[in-house]
Design an enzyme around this catalytic site. Structure first.
Site, PDB file in Angstrom:
ATOM      1  N   ASN A 141       3.650   3.198 -10.469  1.00 17.85           N
ATOM      2  CA  ASN A 141       2.418   3.375 -11.231  1.00 17.85           C
ATOM      3  C   ASN A 141       1.199   3.622 -10.353  1.00 17.85           C
ATOM      4  OD1 ASN A 141       0.494   2.863 -13.613  1.00 17.85           O
ATOM      5  ND2 ASN A 141      -0.062   1.240 -12.186  1.00 17.85           N
ATOM      6  N   LYS A 188       0.767  15.394  -9.067  1.00 22.13           N
ATOM      7  CA  LYS A 188       1.636  14.997 -10.174  1.00 22.13           C
ATOM      8  C   LYS A 188       2.689  16.068 -10.453  1.00 22.13           C
ATOM      9  CE  LYS A 188      -0.225  10.985 -11.104  1.00 22.13           C
ATOM     10  NZ  LYS A 188       0.507   9.719 -10.880  1.00 22.13           N
ATOM     11  N   ASP A 244       0.874  -1.170   0.000  1.00 25.27           N
ATOM     12  CA  ASP A 244       0.000   0.000   0.000  1.00 25.27           C
ATOM     13  C   ASP A 244       0.910   1.219   0.000  1.00 25.27           C
ATOM     14  OD1 ASP A 244      -1.710   2.108   0.455  1.00 25.27           O
ATOM     15  OD2 ASP A 244      -2.735   1.188   2.160  1.00 25.27           O
ATOM     16  N   TYR A 288      -5.185  16.020  -7.872  1.00 27.81           N
ATOM     17  CA  TYR A 288      -4.442  15.166  -8.802  1.00 27.81           C
ATOM     18  C   TYR A 288      -3.370  15.971  -9.523  1.00 27.81           C
ATOM     19  CZ  TYR A 288      -3.545  11.794 -12.536  1.00 27.81           C
ATOM     20  OH  TYR A 288      -2.939  10.917 -13.405  1.00 27.81           O
TER      21      TYR A 288
END
Length: 229
Positions: free
Chosen positions: A83, A156, A56, A152
């Protein structure tokens, strides 16, 4: 000597496709998954001498436990593909997303990949030419940030910063670290309306993991071509 690769978030989507492609290229693949059931199913899909490890990436304890288990199975790690990620921004914008939402997203998308590299670094150092591939996004580019995908995008963007710092720190140890944007891919995360197939999205990841010149490090790629941060 057979090369080894670990892919997180490998039970489905881009992670599973990348695992299959590296397996076809002769790599011993270790699938990073969230549960034993998911791992057993994914191993059957990939085939061969594939293994899995429960990890995890939002929990450091889980990451280091996985690294210890993998270290008992293999002598070196040649490829690490970060990923695993989440996309939890449906229905919110930068104006109403909560601190808790940002925290959850960064734990998985940014801090997770960093801690995974830290935990698996002893195995990466044993490879003569290790590679780390961080799955980023065009949403993580400065010119691609969207106020309607706040946690998000920023996670990133920060992951790209992690890539730059790791590449700088590990260059002298011949560990290449790069970010890759797979594009908008038809996965559970990308949705059915996405413009690219899973095979198309995985191609750029596999290129960085197995085919790109090793001296390329600290860069951001899409479809084998360098793109702007």
């Amino acid at each position: 000597m057979q090369k080894t690769a670990l892919i997180t978030g490998a039970s489905r989507g881009l992670g599973l496709q990348t695992s299959q492609e590296l397996h076809k290229r002769g790599y011993q693949v270790i699938l990073g998954v969230r549960s034993n059931d998911a791992g057993a199913k994914a191993v059957q899909t990939v085939g061969g001498n594939t293994q899995f490890v429960v990890i995890d990436v939002a929990e450091s304890e889980s990451i280091f436990a996985a690294a210890e288990q993998v270290g008992q199975r293999i002598s070196q790690l040649d490829v690490l593909v970060n990923n695993a990620g989440i996309y939890p921004d449906e229905g919110v914008s930068i104006l109403d997303s909560t601190r808790e939402q940002f925290h959850e997203t960064f734990e998985t998308n940014t801090f997770g990949p960093l801690v995974v590299v830290q935990a698996f670094l002893p195995l990466l150092r044993k490879s003569p030419a290790a590679r780390v591939v961080n799955i980023s996004s065009g949403y993580g580019q400065l010119g691609g940030l969207s106020a309607d995908v706040p946690s998000y995008c920023l996670s990133k963007l920060a992951l790209n910063g992690v890539t730059l710092m790791l590449a700088d720190k590990l260059r002298s140890e011949r560990i290449a670290v790069n970010s890759v944007c797979p594009g908008w891919v038809r996965t559970d995360m990308g949705g059915a309306n996405a413009t690219r197939s899973i095979e198309e999205g995985a191609a750029g990841i596999v290129w960085l993991a197995a085919e790109a010149p090793h001296e390329l490090t600290g860069k951001f790629f899409r479809d084998g071509a360098e793109i702007e941060w």
